[in-house]
Design an enzyme around this catalytic site. Sequence first.
Site, mmCIF file in Angstrom:
data_model
loop_
_atom_site.group_PDB
_atom_site.id
_atom_site.type_symbol
_atom_site.label_atom_id
_atom_site.label_comp_id
_atom_site.label_asym_id
_atom_site.label_seq_id
_atom_site.Cartn_x
_atom_site.Cartn_y
_atom_site.Cartn_z
ATOM 1 N N GLU A 490 -26.575 -10.532 15.711
ATOM 2 C CA GLU A 490 -25.615 -10.124 14.282
ATOM 3 C C GLU A 490 -25.195 -8.722 14.457
ATOM 4 O O GLU A 490 -23.923 -8.568 14.215
ATOM 5 C CB GLU A 490 -26.297 -10.844 13.171
ATOM 6 C CG GLU A 490 -26.167 -12.251 12.824
ATOM 7 C CD GLU A 490 -24.739 -12.813 12.371
ATOM 8 O OE1 GLU A 490 -23.727 -11.850 12.255
ATOM 9 O OE2 GLU A 490 -24.726 -14.012 12.257
ATOM 10 N N SER A 491 -26.183 -8.033 14.313
ATOM 11 C CA SER A 491 -25.868 -6.392 14.033
ATOM 12 C C SER A 491 -26.421 -5.549 15.169
ATOM 13 O O SER A 491 -26.018 -4.627 15.013
ATOM 14 C CB SER A 491 -26.354 -6.206 12.718
ATOM 15 O OG SER A 491 -27.756 -6.034 12.577
#
Length: 646
Positions: A490-491
């Site tokens: 995700e990040s």
Amino acid sequence: MVAACAASPLAWSQDNASNSRKEDDAFLLLRDAVRRDDAAKAEFYAARLADYPIPSYVDYYRLKARFRDVSNAEVRAFLKTYDGSAIADRMRNDWLLELGRKREWATFDEVFPQFVLQDDTQVKCYNLLSRLTKGQNVAAEARVLLIYPPSYGEGCGALIASLAQTGQFTQEDLWHQVRLAGETNATGPAKRTIILLNGSDVKMGQAVDLPTLALAKGPGVTRADHETFLVAVGRGARSSMKIAKMALEKAEPKLTPQERAIGWANLALVAGYSVAPETAQYWAKSAGAPLTNDQMQWKTRIALRERDWKTVKATIAGMPQHLRRDPAWVYWSARATAAEAGHNTPEVLAAYRSIADQSSYYGILAGEEVGQLVTIPPPGVAPTPAEMAAIAANPGLQRALKFFDMRLRFEGTREWNWETRRLNERELIAAAEFAREKHVLDRMVYTSEKTRVQADYTHRYPVPHDDIMQPTTSTLGLDRAWVYGLIRQESRFIMDAQSSAGASGLMQVMPSTGRWVARKIGLSDFVHGMLTDVKTNILLGANYMNMVLGSMDGSQVLATAAYNAGPGRLRSWRTQLSKPMDSTIFIESIPFFETRGYVKNVMVNATYYAALFEGKPQSLKARLGPTVTPKGYTEQEQQEATYGGR
């Protein structure tokens, strides 16, 4: 008389910090002025940055602000001053585009070999165009390059026109480009190419942008009219499959057999995006159609869902060489051969071994077929203080950290990646550790993945904020390896990461999702700004994962896809299942490109994290589970479908 006191160290430090902030603000304003093509303001701000710690970027923006009027001598002087730097290669990229636009081929040919990254499609088109003007045959290279019309620009458009004029591109090459442009919603390239085929650019514009209107007018008389109509069939199917199908069926008597097949291939591609049950029928009607790369891959995916191994093998065999070599299609070609033979033949095992050394999704699956599980190798010798000192002194990495401090992540990432491309194994390990020390974990992961002989897997699979994660996942009964696997995708552990859709923080929680989860768990004081707080972000993200997992009957595959694409879409995709489907086939046929890759990466990440946490080999296949089931399937029905059909 009392002498005046010298300024205190604290006051000097505060003044210095204030001046630094003012310079950083001026730099940001310079950058924005260039982006707005405001040369006067760019020069104004650049003049205030005579002693800026990153002079190369100030000089770059100074030139960029008036680039079309800059002399070649000025560009050469810049490249000489900053030779070997990332921003010099960026300038070289800009210059090549300008030289190509002006058709200054002598200088272009001199500069092009010095362009290190070679990552600009239009520059590559200008290179082929330059060679074409010298009489070289570049058609084969052009066919490999020209696969995504939205990225073409003037250079690629000119290349296609010149290839047509010199006879190096046949009419079929041009029709292929028309279909590609229609498929990718590239109105400009579609209109420019249809003119080369004596078609109407006005009609083509309608086919791409207003397909319903184009369908209503029918297929016309000429081949150009027919091909334009077929583009409208594909475009129109995206808004109404029913209308597009009716229009094609009505037009079929006026179309050649191949044109009819192209029309059905266009419908099949769009139907495949929603895994509609009639998709296989549409592909059957497309026999004989020349397919685009995307169509070939989706025809294969739908054949996988149907367990039509003969079609899987035939379609992969018909792919261009670069696609056939993709680990996904190497794996599926081997699976198809094994399915037809009833066992893993020597040919199949050889194919698996050819990709089993890769740590990618299909490399790991192939490895399991030849007896390899995911294991964590020992980290090797840690970097020495001398190695760390050398990395810390690297000017490019220092520039990267400066940009990261200014929240200029694009520039920081460019500088970091540029420098690490030149490092050896030991230097890469030291750079990864340096990134850990500086809390730039996304670059730590990136740098560690570049090593080939030695690797510290705590660099590749970090566990930041585990003091928060452990109790959170333990309370929820949630698989910590899976949560970290999702965060890594995700990040990349960028706490202030913001997506274009508005998702925030480590777990990229949307504001609306955050509010909904907060209400569900009784977090009454939640406000949007709390999403960038580590503890709150993990609390809300983990709880949301747990809720989605429950709604997906405990399937990590389905829950991962739902986290990315939304639970509603997963419910829709599950309704297309009439019986359990092999998990790997389900993943390969997820309609969204982003979600398909996301699920593969998260599940691989989770497998590696589990190997780290548990200290023993792990199976990706076991984590995926044998099948994905329709909603409401009983455990007994699932077992019967899983083991009865094998």
